[in-house]
Design a protein around this motif. Sequence first.
Motif, short mmCIF file in Angstrom:
data_model
loop_
_atom_site.label_atom_id
_atom_site.label_comp_id
_atom_site.label_asym_id
_atom_site.label_seq_id
_atom_site.Cartn_x
_atom_site.Cartn_y
_atom_site.Cartn_z
N LEU A 103 4.02 1.10 0.63
CA LEU A 103 5.23 0.86 1.41
C LEU A 103 5.37 1.87 2.53
O LEU A 103 6.20 1.70 3.42
N GLU A 104 4.53 2.93 2.50
CA GLU A 104 4.56 3.95 3.54
C GLU A 104 3.35 3.80 4.44
O GLU A 104 2.23 3.57 3.98
N ARG A 105 3.58 3.93 5.74
CA ARG A 105 2.50 3.87 6.71
C ARG A 105 1.85 5.26 6.75
O ARG A 105 2.42 6.21 7.28
N THR A 106 0.66 5.34 6.17
CA THR A 106 0.04 6.64 6.05
C THR A 106 -1.48 6.50 5.99
O THR A 106 -2.00 5.48 5.51
N THR A 107 -2.18 7.52 6.44
CA THR A 107 -3.63 7.59 6.26
C THR A 107 -3.98 8.63 5.20
O THR A 107 -5.15 8.97 5.03
N ARG A 108 -2.98 9.12 4.50
CA ARG A 108 -3.21 10.05 3.38
C ARG A 108 -3.48 9.25 2.11
O ARG A 108 -2.63 8.53 1.63
N ALA A 109 -4.67 9.42 1.58
CA ALA A 109 -5.06 8.65 0.40
C ALA A 109 -4.15 8.93 -0.79
O ALA A 109 -3.91 8.04 -1.61
N ASP A 110 -3.60 10.14 -0.88
CA ASP A 110 -2.76 10.47 -2.04
C ASP A 110 -1.40 9.81 -1.97
O ASP A 110 -0.65 9.81 -2.96
N LEU A 111 -1.07 9.18 -0.85
CA LEU A 111 0.23 8.51 -0.73
C LEU A 111 0.11 7.00 -0.84
O LEU A 111 1.11 6.29 -0.74
N VAL A 112 -1.10 6.50 -1.04
CA VAL A 112 -1.30 5.06 -1.20
C VAL A 112 -0.85 4.63 -2.59
O VAL A 112 -1.09 5.33 -3.58
#
Length: 125
Positions: A103-112
């Motif tokens: 639900l978050e637009r991120t390129t951080r794998a830990d936030l997927v």
Amino acid sequence: EVQLVESGGGLVQSGGSLRLSCAASGFTGFTFEHYVIGWFRQVPGKEREGVSLISPGGGATYYANSVKGRFTISSDNAKNTVYLQMDSLKPEDTATYYCAAGLERTTRADLVDYWGQGTQVTVSS
């Protein structure tokens, strides 16, 4: 729980093309259009890196500098599917490619929030 199933990886020569598909299912509450769907890649010994993202609800996209101009991400909202068209492939694109959703637009794998099982892409020189 959201499930992501990738397909389309394989072996290709340098300069060739491949198209990856990610079929998403299992949405409850939030729909496909609410999520950010993306592709990450990983090679052994390195961190998983964000390659490209798309927001199916609005169409916004993101590309890592290393793939900009060569890769194109798109979505078919009727099929809950995201595609990654990869052209002008280089040996350094060799990696396991993972579909990701959150639900978050991120390129951080830990936030997927959700991951697919991965598909191997190998580019020979």
